[in-house]
Design an enzyme around this catalytic site. Structure first.
Site, PDB file in Angstrom:
ATOM      1  N   GLY A 145       0.808  -1.217   0.000  1.00 58.50           N
ATOM      2  CA  GLY A 145       0.000   0.000   0.000  1.00 58.50           C
ATOM      3  C   GLY A 145       0.841   1.267   0.000  1.00 58.50           C
ATOM      4  O   GLY A 145       0.538   2.224  -0.725  1.00 58.50           O
ATOM      5  N   SER A 146       1.909   1.288   0.787  1.00 54.93           N
ATOM      6  CA  SER A 146       2.731   2.496   0.878  1.00 54.93           C
ATOM      7  C   SER A 146       3.367   2.825  -0.471  1.00 54.93           C
ATOM      8  O   SER A 146       3.375   3.979  -0.900  1.00 54.93           O
ATOM      9  CB  SER A 146       3.832   2.325   1.931  1.00 54.93           C
ATOM     10  OG  SER A 146       3.263   2.054   3.194  1.00 54.93           O
ATOM     11  N   THR A 152      11.723  -8.121 -10.443  1.00 57.34           N
ATOM     12  CA  THR A 152      11.201  -9.451 -10.739  1.00 57.34           C
ATOM     13  C   THR A 152       9.926  -9.686  -9.944  1.00 57.34           C
ATOM     14  O   THR A 152       9.892  -9.448  -8.737  1.00 57.34           O
ATOM     15  CB  THR A 152      12.258 -10.522 -10.389  1.00 57.34           C
ATOM     16  OG1 THR A 152      13.445 -10.206 -11.115  1.00 57.34           O
ATOM     17  CG2 THR A 152      11.785 -11.915 -10.755  1.00 57.34           C
ATOM     18  N   GLN A 170      -7.977   0.085   3.371  1.00 59.61           N
ATOM     19  CA  GLN A 170      -8.898  -0.405   4.407  1.00 59.61           C
ATOM     20  C   GLN A 170     -10.282  -0.740   3.866  1.00 59.61           C
ATOM     21  O   GLN A 170     -11.035  -1.475   4.493  1.00 59.61           O
ATOM     22  CB  GLN A 170      -9.043   0.638   5.524  1.00 59.61           C
ATOM     23  CG  GLN A 170      -7.785   0.865   6.344  1.00 59.61           C
ATOM     24  CD  GLN A 170      -7.432  -0.309   7.245  1.00 59.61           C
ATOM     25  OE1 GLN A 170      -8.275  -1.125   7.613  1.00 59.61           O
ATOM     26  NE2 GLN A 170      -6.166  -0.390   7.614  1.00 59.61           N
ATOM     27  N   ASN A 177      -8.173   4.247   8.409  1.00 59.27           N
ATOM     28  CA  ASN A 177      -7.608   3.058   9.065  1.00 59.27           C
ATOM     29  C   ASN A 177      -7.778   3.054  10.579  1.00 59.27           C
ATOM     30  O   ASN A 177      -7.722   2.006  11.203  1.00 59.27           O
ATOM     31  CB  ASN A 177      -6.122   2.902   8.705  1.00 59.27           C
ATOM     32  CG  ASN A 177      -5.356   4.197   8.812  1.00 59.27           C
ATOM     33  OD1 ASN A 177      -5.706   5.194   8.187  1.00 59.27           O
ATOM     34  ND2 ASN A 177      -4.317   4.196   9.618  1.00 59.27           N
ATOM     35  N   SER A 203      -3.568  -3.110  -0.591  1.00 58.97           N
ATOM     36  CA  SER A 203      -2.474  -3.878  -0.003  1.00 58.97           C
ATOM     37  C   SER A 203      -2.928  -5.287   0.340  1.00 58.97           C
ATOM     38  O   SER A 203      -4.050  -5.484   0.815  1.00 58.97           O
ATOM     39  CB  SER A 203      -2.007  -3.162   1.273  1.00 58.97           C
ATOM     40  OG  SER A 203      -1.049  -3.942   1.943  1.00 58.97           O
ATOM     41  N   CYS A 258       1.195   2.280  13.581  1.00 55.92           N
ATOM     42  CA  CYS A 258       2.377   3.066  13.208  1.00 55.92           C
ATOM     43  C   CYS A 258       2.712   4.117  14.252  1.00 55.92           C
ATOM     44  O   CYS A 258       3.852   4.508  14.399  1.00 55.92           O
ATOM     45  CB  CYS A 258       2.150   3.762  11.878  1.00 55.92           C
ATOM     46  SG  CYS A 258       1.170   2.808  10.749  1.00 55.92           S
TER      47      CYS A 258
HETATM   48  C1  LIG Z   1      -1.853  -0.397   6.006  1.00 58.36           C
HETATM   49  C2  LIG Z   1      -2.179   0.828   5.230  1.00 58.36           C
HETATM   50  C3  LIG Z   1      -1.294   1.351   4.275  1.00 58.36           C
HETATM   51  C4  LIG Z   1       0.077   0.765   4.053  1.00 58.36           C
HETATM   52  O1  LIG Z   1       0.048  -0.457   3.387  1.00 58.36           O
HETATM   53  P1  LIG Z   1       1.372  -1.378   3.440  1.00 58.36           P
HETATM   54  O2  LIG Z   1       1.058  -2.509   2.526  1.00 58.36           O
HETATM   55  O3  LIG Z   1       1.536  -1.788   4.862  1.00 58.36           O
HETATM   56  O4  LIG Z   1       2.494  -0.541   2.941  1.00 58.36           O
HETATM   57  C5  LIG Z   1      -1.674   2.462   3.564  1.00 58.36           C
HETATM   58  N1  LIG Z   1      -2.876   3.037   3.764  1.00 58.36           N
HETATM   59  C6  LIG Z   1      -3.758   2.571   4.662  1.00 58.36           C
HETATM   60  C7  LIG Z   1      -5.076   3.238   4.817  1.00 58.36           C
HETATM   61  C8  LIG Z   1      -3.438   1.458   5.425  1.00 58.36           C
HETATM   62  O5  LIG Z   1      -4.296   1.006   6.327  1.00 58.36           O
END
Ligand SMILES: *Cc1c(COP(=O)(O)O)cnc(C)c1O
Length: 398
Positions: free
Chosen positions: A73-74, A240, A182, A154, A202, A327
């Site tokens: 997600g990040s 990859t 989320q 989140n 994610s 976090c």
């Molecule tokens: C967990 C989360 C992310 C980050 O995703 P990762 O796969 O852990 O990098 C980004 N945005 C929201 C809203 C999240 O809950």
């Protein structure tokens, strides 16, 4: 030995489901070929990749060529925001719109773009934790490059008016990105119908492994690569391919999408029960809108209670939950999300996020509702602040 028996922190991460694990196994063992290789072992990986892409496209309502697999997600958020901003800056558009309570993967991108000279409008989310579509409309300017508003928060689980925002952006000709990490698997999403140009998701929040995600990019955008190197992902994301992870993600996404209504029916009952029970406790506040929230999320603040102490007491009972977000725990600042809905620092500190999944059971909720009020009573009886709060020498909530 202490053991976590009841896992109520699914907004932080989820366990890998059995079917996802089964689907991944062959690609971790015998199917290890590089999808770019010409021989059979490689082609098998390439076929799995094509199939996974089609599955994800089906689940989101887009074309397979609009799906780009990433490392989570990040990365998806960074890619969408930074690369769109940089491309639009060349056309003289250096204004971005987001909300104050985005995930840090979005907020920190915005902050680094501000240092590069971009201007960012941070929209308020009000006491209910919801962005007003009208505020988006009013914030859009001639030089607006991108609107990025998360689909569901989140920490407090509030669901944003994504379709309305999408329609506004389309009408104004501004690109629209949403962090749907989320929301995916909890609400029905169709990127085409909702006018979403980019969407991040994610794997590890939907019972697939950590370290895999995707970015949907509408075919009308030519988003430059963020990770440069090889020609993977149509030359847009080098590296990859993580075939096992991608197959896991596609399996999880397909399953989650199919199970949404059934899962929500069950989780809504648990949510109602938890909210009804916890509301009986003196001086508690439900954070975020009562209705427009993910069925699996409950976030409460308890006056006179310290969030970290609450988590430790729950842990002693084998229950895993969260205070603020994963976090920010470990830091003493209350979460920016709780402050954004107007909670005073003291009250924000005493908050608890309970996030459920389809694996959550009646018995687990029974146990939580037995244990939690006792812990709160105990912590309050030990707190020097509690007496003052009861005497009315209290911090008021707006
Ligand atoms: C967990 C989360 C992310 C980050 O995703 P990762 O796969 O852990 O990098 C980004 N945005 C929201 C809203 C999240 O809950």
């Amino acid at each position: 030995m202490l053991q976590t028996k009841i896992y109520l922190d699914n907004a932080a991460t989820t366990k890998i489901s059995d079917s996802v694990f089964e689907a991944m196994l062959p690609w971790l063992k015998e199917g290890y070929g590089n999808a770019s290789s010409i021989y059979t072992l490689g082609r098998q990986s390439a076929i799995a990749l094509t199939q996974a892409r089609a599955q994800c496209a089906e689940a989101l309502g887009c074309e397979p060529r609009e799906i780009f697999f990433t490392g989570g997600g990040s990365e998806s958020d960074n890619w969408a925001i930074k690369c769109t901003a940089h491309a639009m800056a060349k056309k003289g558009k250096k204004h971005l719109i987001t909300s104050v309570f985005e995930h840090h993967a979005v907020l920190h991108c915005m902050e680094s773009l501000e240092k590069e000279g971009f201007e960012v409008t941070y929209l308020p989310v009000y006491e209910n934790g919801i962005v007003k579509a009208e505020d988006v409309k009013n914030a859009i300017r001639e030089d607006t490059a991108l609107v990025s508003i998360m689909y569901a928060n989140n920490e407090i689980g509030t669901i944003q008016p994504i379709s309305e925002i999408g329609a506004i952006c389309r009408e104004k000709g501004v690109y629209f990105h949403t962090d749907a990490v989320q929301a995916v698997g909890n609400v029905h999403i169709n990127v085409a119908e909702q006018n979403i140009d980019m969407l991040s998701l994610s794997g590890h929040k939907i019972h697939a492994p950590k370290g895999v995600g995707l970015l949907y990019v509408s075919k009308k955008l030519r988003l430059a690569p963020y990770i440069e190197g090889g020609a993977q992902e149509s030359g847009r994301r080098a590296g990859t391919e993580n075939i096992a992870g991608i197959v896991g993600l596609a399996t999880a996404l397909t399953e989650a999408e199919k199970a949404i209504d059934e899962k929500n029916a069950k989780l809504k009952k648990y949510q109602d029960r938890i909210i009804d029970e916890l509301s009986k406790i003196d001086r508690v506040h439900l954070n975020g809108d009562r209705e427009k929230r993910l069925c699996g999320n409950v976030n409460f603040s308890f006056e006179g209670v310290e969030g970290e102490a609450l988590l430790l007491q729950l842990d002693l009972k084998g229950i895993a939950a969260s205070s603020g977000s994963a976090c920010t725990s470990g830091s003493l600042d209350p979460s920016h999300v709780l402050l954004s809905i107007g909670l005073p620092h003291e009250i924000a500190h005493g908050s608890l996020r309970i996030s459920m999944s389809e694996y959550t059971t009646d018995e687990e909720i029974d146990e939580l509702l037995t244990v939690l009020p006792q812990i709160i009573e105990k912590l309050r009886s030990m707190s020097p602040l509690w007496e003052h709060i009861l005497k009315g020498e209290t911090f008021k909530i707006k």
